[in-house]
Enzyme design. Structure first.
Site, PDB file in Angstrom:
ATOM      1  CE  LYS A 142      -3.615   2.213   2.711  1.00 17.06           C
ATOM      2  NZ  LYS A 142      -4.470   2.382   3.778  1.00 17.06           N
ATOM      3  CB  SER A 186      -7.320   3.920   3.046  1.00 15.21           C
ATOM      4  OG  SER A 186      -7.276   3.366   3.853  1.00 15.21           O
ATOM      5  CB  SER A 192      -8.036   0.689   5.856  1.00 14.60           C
ATOM      6  OG  SER A 192      -8.568   1.883   5.751  1.00 14.60           O
TER       7      SER A 192
HETATM    8  N1  GLN Z   1     -12.508   4.540   7.149  1.00 11.83           N
HETATM    9  C1  GLN Z   1     -11.762   4.886   8.016  1.00 11.83           C
HETATM   10  C2  GLN Z   1     -11.414   6.470   7.710  1.00 11.83           C
HETATM   11  O1  GLN Z   1     -11.362   7.197   6.883  1.00 11.83           O
HETATM   12  C3  GLN Z   1     -10.931   3.879   7.967  1.00 11.83           C
HETATM   13  C4  GLN Z   1      -9.040   4.532   7.157  1.00 11.83           C
HETATM   14  C5  GLN Z   1      -8.462   3.366   7.612  1.00 11.83           C
HETATM   15  O2  GLN Z   1      -8.890   2.643   8.676  1.00 11.83           O
HETATM   16  N2  GLN Z   1      -7.446   3.526   7.593  1.00 11.83           N
HETATM   17  O3  GLN Z   1     -11.107   7.641   8.489  1.00 11.83           O
END
Ligand code: GLN
Length: 493
Positions: free
Chosen positions: A82, A157, A181
């Site tokens: 990532k 993400s 994420s």
């Molecule tokens: N969807 C969550 C956010 O927008 C979690 C994102 C993540 O785990 N990086 O913060």
């Protein structure tokens, strides 16, 4: 097709000399070249390098076996990373224009460990900007498409990583989980993912989002592969003080591990509200499978679950607003020039951060500002403690908790684009684990009527990954959902 092999199969065949890393890599390169234009899972690809490194790995293997020396466990195995984790020699954009030209000169600890184990990095996968999002739609470089249906998001993400693994463009990939994420994109793309205990895996070389919530995890095709990768990544690192207490034990998953007597908690709070009926029934059926294998199913209460969204969306932006202060146009990435220092900051940040990132910086700065800090950030920390206590109480009664990963299967690209709150609410079932710092494993347990994957998560007490992995592996020994894959026709459109 070589790209259909699991890492275990790859290692076996490489060991027996039935395939070479060079051949394997060639197959991945062709697969990526064919599918990447449709999926956009990657932000950086280093396919020439990967082919060269695969040849080197083949020579190394021959040399080591001639000398009778041990072969590194992942020698010649491709991997995707990532784009919020530093890989020396590759750009690291975090999905943001503000880091467009930035190339870190070092490897994140997890990357260094995997490379030392012989893994070859194919490239960097797409992510919401600074990992803020649930769909990859917040990436400054365009959305990733879900291989099961190109009109759907892959989740986020870590959506690029999940799409790459699901589409067989990489056998495994690294992701990060600050609020879901790893688990949510794994669920949306029908792959298996782990969110470790906070502190189990080093965050050195991870571009920080919410430092008290961030964890580095991985996605793979099944629990066996995931465990292999996870064992190499995890463990204490002097460069990350929060990993200081992480035990060094290796996880062993065993085919004869028994779920007899396993106490599986089912929280009512994770089955209410707007949950898609097919998600509920698939997760309940998986829980039933555990029961039929001798597990005891016990209702548990996690009464503060409803506060997870407001609490997380104060704490995470507050921490993000501090972490993102370093992107000032001077030290990293491109700069928008202006007459004085102050205007360099504002012009650079104004032009190069995306909308969602700015929204979070503003939310976080407000929540931390003089006069409001106690009312917002302070209060959120108190409720966070209550959420953590919910889990502590539940884990006195049960060994693990089984729940859906997300209320729905993958939604359409653009479905929530005008409505940030609707997007935040998608995270309701994943945020509590991060707020409590507990580990989770997500894996596929069904498909809905549109042939989109449904995921379940098992959450456990701190540092109980071993048991979660064994329990998830047990399920995969008696089910085939993790073997379901997107039809080639759906990827090729
Ligand atoms: N969807 C969550 C956010 O927008 C979690 C994102 C993540 O785990 N990086 O913060």
């Amino acid at each position: 097709m070589l790209t259909n092999l699991t890492i275990f199969e790859i290692i076996t065949l490489l060991g027996r000399g039935e395939i070479s890393s060079g051949e394997l890599m060639q197959a991945y390169v062709e697969r990526i070249q064919q599918l990447e234009p449709r999926l956009h899972a990657f932000l950086t690809l280093r396919l020439e390098d990967a082919l060269n490194q695969a040849d080197v790995a083949d020579q190394q293997r021959a040399e080591l076996s001639r000398r009778g020396d041990a072969i590194p466990p992942l020698l010649g195995v491709p991997l995707a990373v990532k784009d919020v984790l530093a890989v020396a020699g590759m750009p690291c954009t975090a999905g943001s224009k503000i880091l467009e030209t930035f190339q870190p000169p070092y490897d994140a600890t997890v990357v260094a460990r995997l490379r030392a184990a012989g893994a070859i990095i194919l490239g960097k996968t797409n992510t919401d900007e600074f990992a803020m999002g649930s769909s990859t739609e917040n990436s400054a470089y365009g959305v990733t498409h879900n291989p099961w249906n190109l009109e759907r998001v892959p989740g986020g993400s870590s959506g690029g990583s999940a799409a790459a693994v699901a589409a067989r463009m990489a056998p495994a990939a690294l992701g990060t989980d600050t609020g879901g994420s790893v688990r949510q994109p794994a669920s949306f793309c029908g792959v298996t993912g782990i969110k470790p205990t906070y502190g189990r895996v080093s965050r050195y070389g991870l571009f920080a989002y919410g430092s008290s919530l961030d964890s580095v995890g991985a996605l793979a095709r099944d629990v066996a592969d995931l465990t292999l990768v996870f064992n190499i990544m995890q463990g204490c690192d002097p460069r990350d003080a929060t990993s200081g207490n992480a035990p060094q034990e290796q996880m062993n998953i065993e085919d004869n591990w028994s779920s007899r007597g396993l106490r599986v908690g089912v929280p009512d709070e994770y089955f209410g509200g707007g949950i898609q009926p097919e998600v509920e029934s698939a997760v309940r059926a998986a829980i039933q499978t555990y029961q039929s294998m001798g597990a005891e199913i016990i209702p548990v209460k996690l009464p503060h679950t409803q506060y997870a969204v407001p609490v997380y969306y104060l704490i995470a932006p507050a921490e993000a607003s501090a972490n993102l202060a370093r992107y000032d146009g001077l030290r990293y990435g491109p700069r928008v020039d202006a007459d004085d220092l102050h205007h360099i900051y504002t012009a650079t940040r104004g032009a190069l951060f995306g909308r969602e990132t700015k929204r979070r910086i503003m939310l976080g700065t407000y929540a931390l500002s003089a006069g409001y800090q106690d009312a917002y950030y302070g209060k959120a920390q108190k409720v966070r403690a209550l959420i953590r206590q919910d889990f502590e109480r539940a884990f006195k009664q049960v060994d693990m908790i089984a729940a859906p990963v997300a209320p729905t299967t993958a939604f359409k690209i653009g479905a929530h684009s005008g409505d940030p709150l609707a997007m935040y609410l998608e995270d309701i079932f994943t945020l509590p684990a991060n707020l409590a710092g507990v580990p989770g494993v997500a894996f596929p347990v069904g498909l809905d009527h549109e042939n989109l994957p449904i995921g379940m998560q098992l959450l456990g007490p701190h540092f109980q990954e071993q048991r979660l992995l064994n329990a998830a592996h047990r399920y995969q020994l008696v089910s085939d959902w993790h073997k379901a894959r997107p039809a080639e026709a759906s990827i090729l459109g």
